[in-house]
Design a protein around this motif. Structure first.
Motif, PDB file in Angstrom:
ATOM      1  N   VAL A 153     -16.047 -13.155   8.101  1.00 17.65           N
ATOM      2  CA  VAL A 153     -14.896 -12.258   8.001  1.00 17.65           C
ATOM      3  C   VAL A 153     -14.385 -11.975   9.412  1.00 17.65           C
ATOM      4  O   VAL A 153     -15.050 -11.296  10.203  1.00 17.65           O
ATOM      5  CB  VAL A 153     -15.265 -10.936   7.287  1.00 17.65           C
ATOM      6  N   LEU A 154     -13.211 -12.483   9.721  1.00 18.40           N
ATOM      7  CA  LEU A 154     -12.624 -12.324  11.059  1.00 18.40           C
ATOM      8  C   LEU A 154     -11.745 -11.082  11.147  1.00 18.40           C
ATOM      9  O   LEU A 154     -11.444 -10.604  12.242  1.00 18.40           O
ATOM     10  CB  LEU A 154     -11.811 -13.569  11.423  1.00 18.40           C
ATOM     11  N   HIS A 155     -11.313 -10.582  10.000  1.00 19.26           N
ATOM     12  CA  HIS A 155     -10.568  -9.316   9.941  1.00 19.26           C
ATOM     13  C   HIS A 155     -10.607  -8.833   8.494  1.00 19.26           C
ATOM     14  O   HIS A 155     -10.260  -9.578   7.587  1.00 19.26           O
ATOM     15  CB  HIS A 155      -9.123  -9.499  10.399  1.00 19.26           C
ATOM     16  N   THR A 156     -11.023  -7.582   8.291  1.00 20.73           N
ATOM     17  CA  THR A 156     -11.118  -7.076   6.908  1.00 20.73           C
ATOM     18  C   THR A 156      -9.760  -6.696   6.338  1.00 20.73           C
ATOM     19  O   THR A 156      -9.600  -6.634   5.123  1.00 20.73           O
ATOM     20  CB  THR A 156     -12.052  -5.855   6.820  1.00 20.73           C
ATOM     21  N   ASN A 157      -8.778  -6.455   7.201  1.00 17.41           N
ATOM     22  CA  ASN A 157      -7.418  -6.239   6.702  1.00 17.41           C
ATOM     23  C   ASN A 157      -6.402  -6.440   7.817  1.00 17.41           C
ATOM     24  O   ASN A 157      -6.140  -5.543   8.620  1.00 17.41           O
ATOM     25  CB  ASN A 157      -7.245  -4.833   6.115  1.00 17.41           C
ATOM     26  N   ALA A 158      -5.823  -7.623   7.839  1.00 17.68           N
ATOM     27  CA  ALA A 158      -4.838  -7.970   8.872  1.00 17.68           C
ATOM     28  C   ALA A 158      -3.405  -7.730   8.402  1.00 17.68           C
ATOM     29  O   ALA A 158      -2.459  -8.083   9.116  1.00 17.68           O
ATOM     30  CB  ALA A 158      -5.018  -9.434   9.274  1.00 17.68           C
ATOM     31  N   PHE A 159      -3.224  -7.143   7.233  1.00 17.67           N
ATOM     32  CA  PHE A 159      -1.878  -6.964   6.679  1.00 17.67           C
ATOM     33  C   PHE A 159      -0.990  -6.158   7.634  1.00 17.67           C
ATOM     34  O   PHE A 159       0.163  -6.508   7.885  1.00 17.67           O
ATOM     35  CB  PHE A 159      -1.943  -6.279   5.313  1.00 17.67           C
ATOM     36  N   HIS A 160      -1.523  -5.070   8.175  1.00 13.41           N
ATOM     37  CA  HIS A 160      -0.726  -4.212   9.057  1.00 13.41           C
ATOM     38  C   HIS A 160      -0.499  -4.861  10.419  1.00 13.41           C
ATOM     39  O   HIS A 160       0.539  -4.638  11.050  1.00 13.41           O
ATOM     40  CB  HIS A 160      -1.399  -2.848   9.198  1.00 13.41           C
ATOM     41  N   LEU A 161      -1.457  -5.664  10.852  1.00 16.09           N
ATOM     42  CA  LEU A 161      -1.287  -6.429  12.093  1.00 16.09           C
ATOM     43  C   LEU A 161      -0.142  -7.425  11.933  1.00 16.09           C
ATOM     44  O   LEU A 161       0.714  -7.566  12.820  1.00 16.09           O
ATOM     45  CB  LEU A 161      -2.591  -7.156  12.437  1.00 16.09           C
ATOM     46  N   SER A 208       2.189   0.734   9.981  1.00 14.37           N
ATOM     47  CA  SER A 208       1.345  -0.449  10.205  1.00 14.37           C
ATOM     48  C   SER A 208       0.825  -0.485  11.637  1.00 14.37           C
ATOM     49  O   SER A 208      -0.338  -0.824  11.886  1.00 14.37           O
ATOM     50  CB  SER A 208       2.119  -1.728   9.889  1.00 14.37           C
ATOM     51  N   LEU A 209       1.690  -0.128  12.595  1.00 21.22           N
ATOM     52  CA  LEU A 209       1.247  -0.057  13.987  1.00 21.22           C
ATOM     53  C   LEU A 209       0.119   0.957  14.139  1.00 21.22           C
ATOM     54  O   LEU A 209      -0.878   0.709  14.817  1.00 21.22           O
ATOM     55  CB  LEU A 209       2.414   0.348  14.891  1.00 21.22           C
ATOM     56  N   PHE A 210       0.290   2.104  13.487  1.00 14.16           N
ATOM     57  CA  PHE A 210      -0.740   3.149  13.577  1.00 14.16           C
ATOM     58  C   PHE A 210      -2.066   2.651  13.015  1.00 14.16           C
ATOM     59  O   PHE A 210      -3.126   2.848  13.621  1.00 14.16           O
ATOM     60  CB  PHE A 210      -0.299   4.407  12.818  1.00 14.16           C
ATOM     61  N   VAL A 211      -2.025   1.991  11.840  1.00 16.69           N
ATOM     62  CA  VAL A 211      -3.258   1.517  11.194  1.00 16.69           C
ATOM     63  C   VAL A 211      -3.980   0.515  12.090  1.00 16.69           C
ATOM     64  O   VAL A 211      -5.211   0.531  12.191  1.00 16.69           O
ATOM     65  CB  VAL A 211      -2.957   0.899   9.811  1.00 16.69           C
ATOM     66  N   THR A 212      -3.224  -0.351  12.772  1.00 12.98           N
ATOM     67  CA  THR A 212      -3.869  -1.343  13.639  1.00 12.98           C
ATOM     68  C   THR A 212      -4.517  -0.696  14.853  1.00 12.98           C
ATOM     69  O   THR A 212      -5.443  -1.254  15.447  1.00 12.98           O
ATOM     70  CB  THR A 212      -2.863  -2.412  14.131  1.00 12.98           C
ATOM     71  N   LYS A 213      -4.047   0.497  15.224  1.00 14.41           N
ATOM     72  CA  LYS A 213      -4.553   1.148  16.431  1.00 14.41           C
ATOM     73  C   LYS A 213      -5.463   2.340  16.143  1.00 14.41           C
ATOM     74  O   LYS A 213      -6.094   2.882  17.059  1.00 14.41           O
ATOM     75  CB  LYS A 213      -3.368   1.632  17.283  1.00 14.41           C
ATOM     76  N   ALA A 214      -5.558   2.759  14.881  1.00  8.87           N
ATOM     77  CA  ALA A 214      -6.259   4.004  14.536  1.00  8.87           C
ATOM     78  C   ALA A 214      -7.726   4.003  14.926  1.00  8.87           C
ATOM     79  O   ALA A 214      -8.302   5.047  15.217  1.00  8.87           O
ATOM     80  CB  ALA A 214      -6.119   4.281  13.033  1.00  8.87           C
ATOM     81  N   HIS A 215      -8.374   2.835  14.926  1.00 10.84           N
ATOM     82  CA  HIS A 215      -9.814   2.771  15.202  1.00 10.84           C
ATOM     83  C   HIS A 215     -10.141   2.512  16.666  1.00 10.84           C
ATOM     84  O   HIS A 215     -11.300   2.310  17.006  1.00 10.84           O
ATOM     85  CB  HIS A 215     -10.470   1.698  14.320  1.00 10.84           C
ATOM     86  N   LYS A 216      -9.129   2.505  17.515  1.00  8.56           N
ATOM     87  CA  LYS A 216      -9.409   2.295  18.936  1.00  8.56           C
ATOM     88  C   LYS A 216     -10.229   3.463  19.480  1.00  8.56           C
ATOM     89  O   LYS A 216      -9.894   4.628  19.275  1.00  8.56           O
ATOM     90  CB  LYS A 216      -8.104   2.173  19.732  1.00  8.56           C
ATOM     91  N   THR A 217     -11.334   3.139  20.131  1.00 13.15           N
ATOM     92  CA  THR A 217     -12.227   4.194  20.644  1.00 13.15           C
ATOM     93  C   THR A 217     -11.693   4.799  21.936  1.00 13.15           C
ATOM     94  O   THR A 217     -12.006   5.925  22.283  1.00 13.15           O
ATOM     95  CB  THR A 217     -13.641   3.624  20.898  1.00 13.15           C
ATOM     96  N   VAL A 218     -10.874   4.030  22.666  1.00  8.02           N
ATOM     97  CA  VAL A 218     -10.315   4.527  23.923  1.00  8.02           C
ATOM     98  C   VAL A 218      -8.852   4.896  23.693  1.00  8.02           C
ATOM     99  O   VAL A 218      -8.057   4.086  23.213  1.00  8.02           O
ATOM    100  CB  VAL A 218     -10.418   3.447  25.026  1.00  8.02           C
ATOM    101  N   ASP A 219      -8.505   6.148  24.024  1.00  5.74           N
ATOM    102  CA  ASP A 219      -7.117   6.572  23.887  1.00  5.74           C
ATOM    103  C   ASP A 219      -6.261   5.874  24.931  1.00  5.74           C
ATOM    104  O   ASP A 219      -6.652   5.730  26.087  1.00  5.74           O
ATOM    105  CB  ASP A 219      -7.012   8.087  24.090  1.00  5.74           C
ATOM    106  N   ASP A 220      -5.089   5.417  24.539  1.00  8.04           N
ATOM    107  CA  ASP A 220      -4.159   4.824  25.491  1.00  8.04           C
ATOM    108  C   ASP A 220      -2.762   5.323  25.165  1.00  8.04           C
ATOM    109  O   ASP A 220      -2.506   5.873  24.092  1.00  8.04           O
ATOM    110  CB  ASP A 220      -4.227   3.297  25.441  1.00  8.04           C
TER     111      ASP A 220
END
Length: 671
Positions: free
Chosen positions: A429-437, A541-553
């Motif tokens: 599994v290379l991505h569990t959900n790439a739809f939003h990406l 979709s942008l938010f979902v792709t970034k929601a799990h980032k551990t470092v805030d940017d």
């Protein structure tokens, strides 16, 4: 109230407390738990039950032969084999038998006898208590009918039979006289044997993890009460046999016990069927997990995910409108496009550029649509047929629930919203959900693995990905020309009018003109509903792709901030081309633009961007408001905590539910 009447009522109440037919399961449980000591005395209960089952199956067959006058051979019954060197707990069986024998009929007496047996067996597990009691009974019942069978030809058997009063029940006249009672009694023996067999089986199933088998715990919790009813039924049967062999004018009523024990039998069958289904499902999911973690040919995994051990159905090829064998996926990277039949054409269109620019020209990649349908009917079939012809990729045609639905739902967090699971040729599994990406970045993020997502995360030019979703040629040209663009909107029309007035004044101000700065205004609320839907779904979709980032940017915070404005009275975002300059809530950005006269001199010295940001920050510091962030109920796990985009605090969590009366699902809201 007279003393005599009071005394009689107390006696009646006391007897009622010992009448099992009027007691609730909770009352029975309370009494029988006091008899149980958790020392778990060990003995070979399996071998004992094997011998009991052999004895009672043959005994009940002899009774059927006697009652019906048939000669069905008991030799046709296949006996099970106990463990060698099994030692019978004979003394315990005799004690139990003694406790049951020669008791007068009556529910209260049967209850007290049952409690006495449970006290004797206090150190045994509940299934062992039932088996030991049944064994004690089978010893007597088996011997009784063995003697009935042998007495005509064996003098010793005849003498012992007379001592045990066998002829009083087994001779033809007695059989004829008590025929109905014997049939009822024998049938109840068979049913009780089945109940104890299922209790025994349920106890063995209790070793499985209760999390994997949710129906197991309530079933196991009921075992003590089920055992109680099995034992009291055996006690009542013994009493009835005593009544019949002594030719007593009193009889033990068995119909109530028969009704109860049949209800328990039916319940246990259902419980065990459910538990076995859940155990098989847990084993299936465990196997599926292992397949996804171990290099396995992609076709084998997809067959197991969709069809399990059933023969795989051909796939529908949307490009040729024909069916193809699942083997076309062999040695291919596969995008599993998973959705319900409620998927929209807009959502289907998100994957079409991927198909056109990557799949169609690259044979190493395939898209497979897996429709999730919990109940197929004619209407669902029609909808499926209308959807599949709109897809140029491969389609699963499985008109039943997908075998791996639970895995998809729990492991990949499918929540009835479209998702794309990216699998390698060896099923990694290379991505569990790439739809939003895919939605946010399109072909730019190909081949849509987690590493591609990380690569593209720090992309500051995210406005372009949102605008490209809206398909607005004017915006696209402004972005290419690197113009400043004020995107703005909100729920309050008056706010929009005010912002339009002050922003127009700013863009036409001589200071801005002299600095050779062009600022375009774009009111998103003036566009049609499709534009608005695409605009906000792109940001989501942008938010979902970034929601799990551990470092805030800065990019993640800016996207989160924009999403928090979705349902506000007003908001604005300034970009230069596709790079974000700043975004602001209506209360602060309107004041900033309205007070342009106060900071326009700074524009000449420090530039437009710097002066705008500086003055806006000053307004933000003097304005207090709460940030609200509504997150769509998308597939995948959402982060447990989210930092506020406007301050260092962690946002509080509230759950809200929304319904637009059009079949849409509930939405989680985080404030």
């Amino acid at each position: 109230m007279s003393a005599t009447l009071k005394s009689l009522l107390q006696i009646g109440g006391g007897e009622n407390e010992h009448n099992p037919l009027t007691m609730s399961d909770e009352q029975i449980l309370e009494q029988i738990y006091t008899t149980h000591v958790h020392t778990d005395t060990k003995f070979d209960v399996d071998s004992l039950f094997t011998l009991v089952e052999n004895t009672l199956r043959r005994s009940t067959q002899i009774v059927d032969n006697v009652v019906q006058g048939s000669q069905a051979s008991v030799e046709n019954i296949d006996d099970k084999t106990p463990q060698p060197n099994f030692n019978s707990p004979l003394c315990t069986l005799k004690q139990i038998s003694s406790e049951m024998s020669c008791k007068p009929p009556g529910e209260e007496i049967a209850h007290k006898t049952t409690l006495a047996i449970l006290n004797k067996l206090s150190n045994y597990e509940w299934d062992a208590k039932a088996v030991l009691t049944l064994a004690a009974f089978s010893l007597e019942y088996g011997e009784f009918w063995l003697l009935a069978q042998q007495q005509p030809v064996d003098l010793l058997a005849k003498s012992i039979a007379i001592l045990k009063r066998v002829p009083l029940l087994a001779r033809p006249a007695a059989v004829q006289k008590h025929r109905q009672a014997i049939i009822e009694l024998n049938n109840l023996v068979k049913t009780t044997l089945q109940v104890i067999e299922l209790v025994f089986e349920l106890e063995k199933l209790s070793t499985y993890d209760h999390k994997d088998v949710p129906d197991l715990e309530p079933a196991v919790e009921q075992i003590p009460v089920d055992v109680y009813w099995a034992i009291i039924t055996i006690v009542a049967i013994v009493t009835q046999i005593d009544c019949l062999t002594t030719e007593s004018e009193h009889k033990q009523e068995l119909s109530h016990y028969g009704q109860k024990i049949n209800i328990i039998l039916s319940k246990l069958r259902k419980q065990i069927t459910l538990c076995r289904q859940q155990i098989n499902e847990a084993k299936y999911i465990q196997s599926l997990r292992k397949m996804f973690k171990t290099p396995t040919e992609i076709t084998e995994v997809i067959k197991f995910l969709i069809f399990a051990n059933d023969a795989p159905q051909p796939l529908f090829d949307g490009a040729t409108k024909t069916t193809v064998d699942i083997s076309v996926l062999k040695k291919k990277n596969v995008y599993l496009f998973i959705s319900t039949l409620d998927i929209t054409e807009e959502e289907i269109s998100i994957l079409k550029p991927v198909y056109d620019y990557s799949i169609k020209t690259n044979d190493q990649y395939k898209i497979v649509w897996i429709p999730i349908v919990e109940e197929w009917n004619e209407q669902a079939r029609k909808k499926f047929d209308s959807l599949k012809i709109k897809m140029p990729w491969l389609v699963v045609q499985q008109f039943g629930i997908i075998t791996g639905y639970k895995y998809i739902k729990e492991e990949w967090q499918f929540k009835k919203k479209p998702m794309v699971v990216v699998l390698s040729t060896q099923s990694k599994v290379l991505h569990t959900n790439a739809f939003h990406l895919i939605h946010a970045y399109g072909i730019k993020a190909f081949p849509f693995t987690k590493s591609d997502e990380e690569r593209i995360h720090n992309e500051v030019h995210w406005v372009n990905s949102v605008v490209s979703n809206t398909r607005n040629p004017i915006l696209e040209s402004w972005i290419k020309e690197q113009k400043y663009i004020f995107f703005y909107g909100g729920k309050d029309k008056e706010w929009i009018q005010e912002f339009t007035k002050y922003a127009s004044a700013l863009t036409n101000d001589a200071t801005i003109k002299q600095a050779n700065i062009t600022v375009e205004l774009f009111n998103v609320e003036k566009e049609d509903k499709n534009f608005l839907s695409r605009f906000w779904s792109g940001i989501e979709s942008l938010f979902v792709t970034k929601a799990h980032k551990t470092v805030d940017d800065a990019v993640t915070k800016e996207v989160q901030k924009m999403l928090s404005y979705k349902n506000e009275t007003g908001w604005a975002l300034l970009s230069k081309g596709s790079s974000v300059v700043l975004s602001g809530h209506g209360s602060t950005i309107l004041k900033t633009v309205a007070e342009f006269e106060k900071w326009k001199e700074v524009v000449v010295k420090k530039g437009f961007e710097f002066s705008l940001k500086e003055y806006h920050e000053k307004i933000v510091r003097t304005t207090h408001r709460c940030s609200h962030l509504e997150i769509p109920n998308v597939a995948g796990k959402l982060p447990e905590t989210i930092k506020c985009p406007d301050c260092p605090n962690t946002m509080e969590i509230y759950i809200s539910y929304k319904c637009c009366h059009n079949g849409s699902t509930t939405t989680n809201a985080i404030h």
